[in-house]
Write a protein that holds these residues in place. Structure first.
Motif, PDB file in Angstrom:
ATOM      1  N   UNK A 180       0.833  -1.210   0.000  1.00 35.57           N
ATOM      2  CA  UNK A 180       0.000   0.000   0.000  1.00 35.57           C
ATOM      3  C   UNK A 180       0.863   1.255   0.000  1.00 35.57           C
ATOM      4  N   UNK A 181       1.930   1.259   0.810  1.00 32.21           N
ATOM      5  CA  UNK A 181       2.800   2.433   0.850  1.00 32.21           C
ATOM      6  C   UNK A 181       3.524   2.633  -0.473  1.00 32.21           C
ATOM      7  N   UNK A 182       3.915   1.530  -1.126  1.00 32.86           N
ATOM      8  CA  UNK A 182       4.576   1.658  -2.430  1.00 32.86           C
ATOM      9  C   UNK A 182       3.619   2.224  -3.473  1.00 32.86           C
ATOM     10  N   UNK A 183       2.356   1.796  -3.437  1.00 30.87           N
ATOM     11  CA  UNK A 183       1.369   2.325  -4.386  1.00 30.87           C
ATOM     12  C   UNK A 183       1.118   3.809  -4.139  1.00 30.87           C
ATOM     13  N   UNK A 184       1.060   4.220  -2.874  1.00 27.91           N
ATOM     14  CA  UNK A 184       0.874   5.639  -2.577  1.00 27.91           C
ATOM     15  C   UNK A 184       2.053   6.466  -3.076  1.00 27.91           C
ATOM     16  N   UNK A 185       3.273   5.915  -2.898  1.00 27.24           N
ATOM     17  CA  UNK A 185       4.456   6.636  -3.378  1.00 27.24           C
ATOM     18  C   UNK A 185       4.417   6.807  -4.892  1.00 27.24           C
ATOM     19  N   UNK A 186       4.043   5.729  -5.590  1.00 23.39           N
ATOM     20  CA  UNK A 186       4.005   5.804  -7.060  1.00 23.39           C
ATOM     21  C   UNK A 186       2.901   6.749  -7.526  1.00 23.39           C
ATOM     22  N   UNK A 187       1.749   6.725  -6.841  1.00 21.53           N
ATOM     23  CA  UNK A 187       0.646   7.612  -7.244  1.00 21.53           C
ATOM     24  C   UNK A 187       1.023   9.076  -7.037  1.00 21.53           C
ATOM     25  N   UNK A 188       1.729   9.398  -5.950  1.00 23.67           N
ATOM     26  CA  UNK A 188       2.169  10.776  -5.723  1.00 23.67           C
ATOM     27  C   UNK A 188       3.217  11.188  -6.741  1.00 23.67           C
ATOM     28  N   UNK A 189       4.070  10.238  -7.119  1.00 22.49           N
ATOM     29  CA  UNK A 189       5.099  10.549  -8.111  1.00 22.49           C
ATOM     30  C   UNK A 189       4.464  10.836  -9.466  1.00 22.49           C
ATOM     31  N   UNK A 190       3.435  10.070  -9.801  1.00 19.05           N
ATOM     32  CA  UNK A 190       2.749  10.247 -11.087  1.00 19.05           C
ATOM     33  C   UNK A 190       2.050  11.597 -11.143  1.00 19.05           C
TER      34      UNK A 190
END
Length: 341
Positions: A330-340
């Motif tokens: 979940x934390x990795x997905x949040x990081x990627x979504x913020x990066x996008x």
């Protein structure tokens, strides 16, 4: 009682050996005592029979001599009989048990056994003794030194045999205990020592189906499971670093599925996103009949789940590790979504 406890060995090996040795000593001692008693009774019975037989023979000889009524012949017969090495002395007593005749050669010895037999009257004796019955007694003293020597000789043989049996049994019991109990216990003790120092890869060589072998196999299984748990926890702690290097959601899903399939005993794993309709974004193995479902969140909203299929229930440690994996995902997905964004 306290003094006995202080003096008693503290080692389990010493305690078992002491108890078994005392049991063997008691058993051999009882056997020795029974054999000694039987030997003594047997020799005593043989001695009694031989003396009774010899007494009967001597009585017959003296009776024939006494019938003649010649005192000198009786005395010579007594002296002649007294020369026998087994006879200490021989006497003829009247009916009041007073000595009338005796052998001149009386040997001195502390080992004497007396036999007294009555002298029955014959027709020729009535002129002197009337109707008295018995008319006297013959007392013969036998030397029992030979029988006692024989007894002590057999006693020595019996004692030597008992000691040999005691030593043999002690050695055999020790060998059996060493091979069957002490050696396996020592192996388990060494394994527990390694286990206590954190070495969970040490294993005990277990052969046989006895209690100690089953204990050794149970220990190996316990050590194997703890090693797997520690290894899995170590890998789970590294999982966040692995997916933090991922640059896309697809890579995160794939790495998560590969990790779960590799380090967990499962039949299959799949990551399913809810979206308008459920969609499997990554999977490995059998994905039907899921046993456990762990939700995936993004910005505190459930967007999907990790679904695992297994042939058994998960342990608490495994469930905790799966939750950590889901949280890292979940934390990795949040990081990627913020990066996008």
């Amino acid at each position: 009682m306290l003094s006995l406890n202080k003096r008693f060995p503290k080692s389990l090996r010493a305690k078992i050996l002491c108890m078994l040795f005392m049991g063997i000593v008691a058993t051999v001692s009882v056997s020795f005592w029974v054999e000694l008693k039987n030997t003594k009774e047997r020799i005593h019975e043989e001695e009694k029979k031989n003396m009774q037989l010899l007494t009967s023979v001597l009585y017959s000889i003296l009776e024939q001599t006494m019938v003649k009524g010649n005192v000198e012949d009786v005395s010579r017969a007594l002296d002649l009989i007294a020369t026998s090495p087994s006879i200490v002395r021989i006497e003829i007593l009247d009916r009041d048990m007073r000595p009338r005749f005796g052998s001149e050669q009386n040997r001195q010895t502390d080992r004497v056994r007396l036999f007294t037999i009555p002298v029955r009257p014959r027709p020729a004796c009535k002129d002197c003794h009337g109707d008295a019955d018995p008319i006297g007694y013959i007392r013969i003293g036998f030397d029992t030194t030979g029988y006692e020597r024989r007894f002590y000789k057999e006693l020595t043989i019996t004692l030597g045999t008992s000691l040999a049996v005691l030593l043999t049994l002690t050695i055999l019991v020790y060998i059996c205990l060493q091979k069957g109990i002490f050696s396996p216990l020592q192996k388990i003790n060494v394994a527990m020592h390694y286990f206590g120092r954190g070495n969970f890869r040490y294993r005990i060589t277990a052969k046989g189906e006895d209690e100690l072998s089953r204990m050794a196999r149970a220990f190996n299984e316990m050590a194997r499971n703890i090693y797997k748990i520690n290894f899995r926890l170590y890998k789970v702690s590294e999982f966040s670093n692995i997916i933090n290097r991922c640059t896309s959601e697809e890579e995160v899903y794939r790495k998560t599925v590969e990790f779960l399939n590799r380090y967990f005993d499962i039949k299959g794993v799949a990551i399913v996103l809810n979206e308008p309709e459920e969609r499997v974004v990554s999977s490995l193995g059998e994905i039907e009949g899921f046993l456990y479902i762990e939700p995936i969140t993004l910005n505190k909203k459930e967007i999907g789940s990790i679904r695992l299929s297994a042939s058994r229930d998960f342990t608490m440690e495994e469930l905790s590790a799966i939750k950590i994996v889901a949280s890292s995902l979940s934390m990795a997905l949040e990081r990627i979504s913020h990066t996008t964004i």
